[in-house]
Scaffold this motif. Structure first.
Motif, PDB file in Angstrom:
ATOM      1  N   ALA A  33       0.836  -1.208   0.000  1.00 54.45           N
ATOM      2  CA  ALA A  33       0.000   0.000   0.000  1.00 54.45           C
ATOM      3  C   ALA A  33       0.871   1.259   0.000  1.00 54.45           C
ATOM      4  O   ALA A  33       0.604   2.201  -0.759  1.00 54.45           O
ATOM      5  N   VAL A  34       1.912   1.272   0.804  1.00 57.45           N
ATOM      6  CA  VAL A  34       2.788   2.457   0.836  1.00 57.45           C
ATOM      7  C   VAL A  34       3.482   2.634  -0.521  1.00 57.45           C
ATOM      8  O   VAL A  34       3.592   3.757  -1.027  1.00 57.45           O
ATOM      9  N   HIS A  35       3.901   1.539  -1.110  1.00 56.93           N
ATOM     10  CA  HIS A  35       4.529   1.645  -2.442  1.00 56.93           C
ATOM     11  C   HIS A  35       3.575   2.321  -3.429  1.00 56.93           C
ATOM     12  O   HIS A  35       3.958   3.244  -4.154  1.00 56.93           O
ATOM     13  N   TRP A  36       2.326   1.880  -3.450  1.00 53.88           N
ATOM     14  CA  TRP A  36       1.360   2.452  -4.408  1.00 53.88           C
ATOM     15  C   TRP A  36       1.090   3.915  -4.081  1.00 53.88           C
ATOM     16  O   TRP A  36       0.933   4.735  -4.980  1.00 53.88           O
ATOM     17  N   ARG A  37       1.040   4.239  -2.821  1.00 48.80           N
ATOM     18  CA  ARG A  37       0.843   5.643  -2.418  1.00 48.80           C
ATOM     19  C   ARG A  37       2.011   6.517  -2.916  1.00 48.80           C
ATOM     20  O   ARG A  37       1.805   7.598  -3.467  1.00 48.80           O
ATOM     21  N   LEU A  38       3.230   6.019  -2.721  1.00 49.06           N
ATOM     22  CA  LEU A  38       4.403   6.797  -3.164  1.00 49.06           C
ATOM     23  C   LEU A  38       4.436   6.910  -4.686  1.00 49.06           C
ATOM     24  O   LEU A  38       5.067   7.822  -5.225  1.00 49.06           O
ATOM     25  N   ALA A  39       3.767   5.972  -5.354  1.00 53.54           N
ATOM     26  CA  ALA A  39       3.701   6.032  -6.823  1.00 53.54           C
ATOM     27  C   ALA A  39       2.564   6.936  -7.291  1.00 53.54           C
ATOM     28  O   ALA A  39       2.240   6.975  -8.481  1.00 53.54           O
ATOM     29  N   GLY A  40       1.931   7.641  -6.360  1.00 56.32           N
ATOM     30  CA  GLY A  40       0.918   8.629  -6.741  1.00 56.32           C
ATOM     31  C   GLY A  40      -0.492   8.087  -6.800  1.00 56.32           C
ATOM     32  O   GLY A  40      -1.391   8.755  -7.319  1.00 56.32           O
TER      33      GLY A  40
ATOM     34  N   ALA B 209       3.176   6.950  10.345  1.00 56.11           N
ATOM     35  CA  ALA B 209       1.775   6.724   9.947  1.00 56.11           C
ATOM     36  C   ALA B 209       1.605   6.143   8.536  1.00 56.11           C
ATOM     37  O   ALA B 209       0.708   6.536   7.786  1.00 56.11           O
ATOM     38  N   LEU B 210       2.477   5.207   8.182  1.00 55.85           N
ATOM     39  CA  LEU B 210       2.390   4.533   6.873  1.00 55.85           C
ATOM     40  C   LEU B 210       2.268   5.535   5.721  1.00 55.85           C
ATOM     41  O   LEU B 210       1.538   5.303   4.749  1.00 55.85           O
ATOM     42  N   GLY B 211       2.965   6.638   5.860  1.00 57.30           N
ATOM     43  CA  GLY B 211       2.997   7.612   4.769  1.00 57.30           C
ATOM     44  C   GLY B 211       1.649   8.208   4.438  1.00 57.30           C
ATOM     45  O   GLY B 211       1.453   8.748   3.354  1.00 57.30           O
TER      46      GLY B 211
ATOM     47  N   ALA C  97       8.766  -3.030  -5.048  1.00 59.14           N
ATOM     48  CA  ALA C  97       8.297  -2.463  -6.327  1.00 59.14           C
ATOM     49  C   ALA C  97       8.101  -3.571  -7.363  1.00 59.14           C
ATOM     50  O   ALA C  97       7.115  -3.565  -8.114  1.00 59.14           O
ATOM     51  N   ALA C  98       9.022  -4.527  -7.390  1.00 62.25           N
ATOM     52  CA  ALA C  98       8.924  -5.618  -8.372  1.00 62.25           C
ATOM     53  C   ALA C  98       7.676  -6.468  -8.087  1.00 62.25           C
ATOM     54  O   ALA C  98       6.929  -6.828  -9.012  1.00 62.25           O
ATOM     55  N   LEU C  99       7.447  -6.756  -6.818  1.00 61.38           N
ATOM     56  CA  LEU C  99       6.264  -7.554  -6.464  1.00 61.38           C
ATOM     57  C   LEU C  99       4.981  -6.771  -6.772  1.00 61.38           C
ATOM     58  O   LEU C  99       4.019  -7.324  -7.319  1.00 61.38           O
ATOM     59  N   ALA C 100       4.982  -5.479  -6.444  1.00 61.50           N
ATOM     60  CA  ALA C 100       3.794  -4.654  -6.701  1.00 61.50           C
ATOM     61  C   ALA C 100       3.465  -4.646  -8.195  1.00 61.50           C
ATOM     62  O   ALA C 100       2.287  -4.691  -8.577  1.00 61.50           O
ATOM     63  N   ALA C 101       4.493  -4.610  -9.036  1.00 59.83           N
ATOM     64  CA  ALA C 101       4.256  -4.622 -10.490  1.00 59.83           C
ATOM     65  C   ALA C 101       3.638  -5.952 -10.906  1.00 59.83           C
ATOM     66  O   ALA C 101       2.690  -5.992 -11.711  1.00 59.83           O
ATOM     67  N   GLU C 102       4.131  -7.045 -10.354  1.00 60.58           N
ATOM     68  CA  GLU C 102       3.546  -8.364 -10.679  1.00 60.58           C
ATOM     69  C   GLU C 102       2.089  -8.431 -10.217  1.00 60.58           C
ATOM     70  O   GLU C 102       1.231  -8.995 -10.900  1.00 60.58           O
TER      71      GLU C 102
END
Ligand code: ATP
Ligand code: MG
Length: 218
Positions: free
Chosen positions: A26-33, A56-58, A201-206
């Motif tokens: 979730a934080v990865h996706w948030r940082l990706a906008g 606070a988890l970004g 990031a690699a896992l999130a893309a998959e």
């Protein structure tokens, strides 16, 4: 705007890393906008507790619901660009069963431990049989691995032989995960160019790709 994708993280054994996985994605996706939302369906409140720590988890919102109507909660969120990630408790909990039955994709973290493989595969059959006869949209992901270890390769082979789909990416056992959690952060926030952030990031893309496929075939 399209409906939000719903991702459930369900575990076969306690401590396999599902809250860590849910928060990191979730934080990865948030940082990706994007605008992901975390739903904490575990009475242990791991995500809610992380969100109460300084970082606070970004800013990813965490909604708590441990009851069977957790899916209604997920579906009632305003339409925005970002998945809903549900962190579940033990798989016999009613909220977990509801999440498994309705999620677009179920991600199952599997701790790469030699003692767990057989039990894991037996339990996985039970878990995936709970989806009301529908085609199970689940994928396993190895967590807390030692990169290129014999055991990780062995578990990959056993999962493949048992017919369980497995993501190529894995989350390696790194201190960065627990150190970040101390502050309510994830490695994508604390070390954005580090190895842990890259594997997330690699896992999130998959997962993004698998979610697209799951929703197209739904
Ligand atoms: N890739 C990793 N590297 C190192 N430590 C990890 C990793 N993933 C998780 N951990 C640690 O392992 C422990 C268990 O992780 P986590 O709480 O995410 O598991 P869980 O499946 O949600 O557990 P529970 O069944 O209690 O809900 C935590 O201390 C966490 O920091
Ligand atoms: Mg947890």
């Amino acid at each position: 705007m399209a409906k939000r994708a719903i991702l459930a993280v369900a575990t076969l054994k306690g401590g396999s890393g599902k809250s860590t996985l849910a928060s990191c994605l979730a934080v990865h996706w948030r940082l990706a906008g994007r605008d992901p939302v975390l739903v904490d369906a575990d009475p242990q409140r791991s995500l809610a507790r992380l969100a109460a720590r300084p970082r606070a988890l970004g800013g990813v919102p965490v909604i708590e619901n441990c009851s069977e109507d957790v899916i209604e909660t997920a579906r009632s969120l305003p339409r925005k660009r970002g998945p809903v990630v549900i962190d579940t408790a033990g798989f016999r909990a009613p909220a977990t069963l509801a999440a498994l039955a309705a999620a677009d994709l179920v991600v199952v973290p599997v701790k790469a431990s030699p003692l767990d493989v057989d039990v894991m595969i037996d339990t996985a059959r039970t878990l995936f049989a709970t989806r009301d006869g529908s085609v199970a949209r689940f994928r396993c992901v190895l967590t807390q691995t030692t990169r290129d270890s014999v055991i990780a390769r062995h578990i990959r082979a056993e999962l493949a032989a048992a017919g369980f789909p497995l993501f190529e990416s894995e989350l390696v056992n790194r201190i960065a995960y627990s150190e970040a959690a101390l502050y309510g952060a994830t490695p994508s926030m604390t070390e954005p160019h580090g190895a842990a952030a890259r594997e997330i990031a690699a896992l999130a893309a998959e997962i993004d790709f698998a979610l697209t496929l799951a929703r197209e075939t739904a």
